[in-house]
Design an enzyme around this catalytic site. Structure first.
Site, PDB file in Angstrom:
ATOM      1  N   LYS A   1      42.885  28.437  47.199  1.00  0.00           N
ATOM      2  CA  LYS A   1      42.411  29.651  46.541  1.00  0.00           C
ATOM      3  C   LYS A   1      42.020  30.745  47.524  1.00  0.00           C
ATOM      4  O   LYS A   1      42.177  31.933  47.246  1.00  0.00           O
ATOM      5  CB  LYS A   1      41.201  29.331  45.666  1.00  0.00           C
ATOM      6  CG  LYS A   1      41.548  28.979  44.233  1.00  0.00           C
ATOM      7  CD  LYS A   1      41.887  30.232  43.451  1.00  0.00           C
ATOM      8  CE  LYS A   1      42.034  29.912  41.965  1.00  0.00           C
ATOM      9  NZ  LYS A   1      42.475  31.123  41.225  1.00  0.00           N
ATOM     10  N   ARG A   2      41.507  30.348  48.675  1.00  0.00           N
ATOM     11  CA  ARG A   2      41.041  31.363  49.630  1.00  0.00           C
ATOM     12  C   ARG A   2      42.186  32.191  50.196  1.00  0.00           C
ATOM     13  O   ARG A   2      41.972  33.239  50.799  1.00  0.00           O
ATOM     14  CB  ARG A   2      40.250  30.721  50.763  1.00  0.00           C
ATOM     15  CG  ARG A   2      41.059  29.837  51.701  1.00  0.00           C
ATOM     16  CD  ARG A   2      40.154  29.103  52.686  1.00  0.00           C
ATOM     17  NE  ARG A   2      40.897  28.219  53.555  1.00  0.00           N
ATOM     18  CZ  ARG A   2      41.403  28.575  54.723  1.00  0.00           C
ATOM     19  NH1 ARG A   2      41.275  29.821  55.147  1.00  0.00           N
ATOM     20  NH2 ARG A   2      42.059  27.709  55.464  1.00  0.00           N
TER      21      ARG A   2
END
Length: 504
Positions: free
Chosen positions: A260-261
């Site tokens: 997700k980052r």
């Protein structure tokens, strides 16, 4: 007999996601490779839902899997929604099948109940690690008598079911990584089920692959460590062993695991952002696969013809966002204006710029009707430069707003004084007010304004303040096309508002 032999040799692949979250882009690639291999070999592609994690599995995630794959054009031959010869295709609906096989393993003394508590197991694990040993189950419950097992079960002691292992080496030929050999002595007797009706991943997958006649298991390399366990299960049950192919991980640009980052990671996020399915398919195909030619643009049909498992690389494939944006922009430019506008309209609606349906839309801010033809004109201004459909509302919202706001300094071309800025807007207003509405089109506006700008120090002196007055933005399409869409009255009204802003 020939028909049976022919059917037994039929290529059958499967994609078996767990509905515990949105479909990850890595899962989409796995589905794509399975789909391509099956279609290329005139085989079947099966969608199986592995929903045994009852706490985390949700119908909304399952529906999302269906919707995402359909959106991308990855269709399945058999699945929960279509049925098929080997139904059901949800694991929670196959518990009777699993129970039969688990009972078989226990009755043949190939599996046993283990009553060790989590605390006991953790203590043994810590002890083994402290002595420099690889942690594995010590087999304490493997020697329990039938009577002892029955007593424990009667007392409802917490138990799991373990497979007996012999500590032998397991080898298999991977179509991508060639021969792989793993010493199962380091595995020990591993857990295959929580109880008679709740198998773990290794067991359920091995059983389902056999029952559904899966010929090839194409999945991510993170499953390589699971394969020996499934092979041991297959051997214990006398099941057929499918052919394995483990594809490389999708890595972030820094070669770490994609997460997700690093931005969007699910298919639904890319769809919401305005990526086209053609671009996603083309992009994902090249993550770990290469056609061996200079060709870079592939439709799904092209991939079916040219995809080869042997051309999949072993190393991880880096996710290049700029490459995806390039491909998406390419496919956007291939769309007809009509089709592209239909794709962008939902994004206008989501941004609350317009509302309505089936070609009948109104501007939310003003409640005025806006035609599809006008929306097409707006979209046309950005077709050659947009990267994703979802960016269009943000760069064209000034068309739909009753009032636009911006700092007065944005109106200035270079180091204009207040007086120079006022003179520029006065001049633009005078020129525009003398153009009749019947001659109000981009080409005519361009001819007149460019001619007038020659009398100014430079073009920007006249055109920059005008463009900002119409859009309120530092960057936008040209003022001529924008003025045509806004119309004579609204264009002059915005110029007048800009003049008032200077006076404040």
């Amino acid at each position: 007999m020939k028909d049976k032999e022919k059917n037994s040799n039929k290529i059958r692949t499967r994609f078996a996601p767990s509905p515990t979250g949105n479909l990850h882009i890595g899962g989409v690639r796995t589905a794509l490779f399975n789909y391509l291999f099956a279609k290329q070999n005139k085989g079947d592609f099966i969608l199986r839902i592995e929903d045994t994690d009852l706490e985390r599995s949700k119908k909304e995630f399952e529906d999302g899997i269906f919707d995402s794959l359909r959106w991308l054009g990855i269709d399945w031959t058999e699945g929960p929604d279509k049925g098929g010869k080997y139904a059901p295709y949800r694991q929670t609906e196959r518990t009777d099948i699993y129970e039969k096989y688990i009972n078989q393993l226990i009755s043949e003394n190939k599996a046993y109940f283990c009553f060790c508590t989590p605390e006991e197991l953790e203590a043994k694990r810590q002890d083994q690690m402290s002595r420099g040993l690889a942690p594995k189950y010590d087999g304490k419950c493997s020697t329990l008598s039938t009577e002892e097992v029955e007593v424990n079960l009667k007392e409802k002691k917490r138990a799991v079911i373990r497979l007996r292992t012999k500590g032998e080496k397991v080898s298999f030929v991977d179509l991508i990584r060639e021969k792989i050999e793993i010493d199962t002595n380091i595995i020990g007797d591993f857990v295959i089920a929580k109880n008679l009706r709740t198998p773990l991943f290794y067991l359920a997958g091995a059983i389902d692959d056999h029952e559904m006649k899966i010929s090839h298991v194409i999945r991510g390399e993170e499953h390589i460590s699971n394969t020996p366990k499934q092979i041991l299960i297959q051997e214990a049950l006398g099941l057929n062993r499918p052919i394995y192919a483990h594809i490389p991980l999708i890595l972030a640009p820094d070669r770490s695991k994609l997460s997700k980052r690093h931005g969007a990671v699910s298919a639904i996020e890319y769809r919401t952002a305005g990526y086209l399915p053609e671009a996603i398919i083309n992009f994902l195909a090249f993550l770990g696969w290469n056609p061996g030619t200079e060709k870079e643009i592939f439709s799904l049909g092209d991939l079916v013809k040219e995809f080869k498992l042997e051309n999949i690389q072993k190393g991880g494939a880096a996710f290049n966002q700029k490459r995806l944006e390039f491909l998406n922009g390419f496919y956007i430019r291939q769309k007809s204006l009509k089709d592209l506008t239909e794709l962008v309209i939902p994004h206008f609606i989501d941004a609350k710029l317009i509302e309505g349906q089936k070609g009948k839309y109104v501007i939310v801010d003003t409640k005025e009707k806006i035609s599809v033809a006008t929306l097409e004109k707006i979209v046309s201004l950005y077709q050659s430069r947009m990267k994703v459909l979802g960016e269009v509302p943000g760069i064209s919202d000034f068309f739909f707003k009753k009032d636009i706001s911006y700092p007065v300094d944005l109106l200035r071309w270079q180091k204009m004084t207040d007086q120079e800025l006022a003179d520029s807007l006065d001049r633009a207003e005078k020129i525009l007010s003398n153009i009749s509405e019947k001659n109000w089109d981009a080409k005519n506006l361009e001819n007149i304004l460019l001619l007038e700008s020659e009398q100014a120090p430079n073009r920007g002196y006249l055109l920059w303040p005008l463009r900002v007055a119409l859009t309120g933005k530092e960057y936008s399409a040209g003022p001529f096309e924008i003025a045509e869409i806004l119309g004579w009255e609204e264009t002059l009204a915005r110029v007048a508002k800009a003049k008032q802003l200077i006076k404040k």
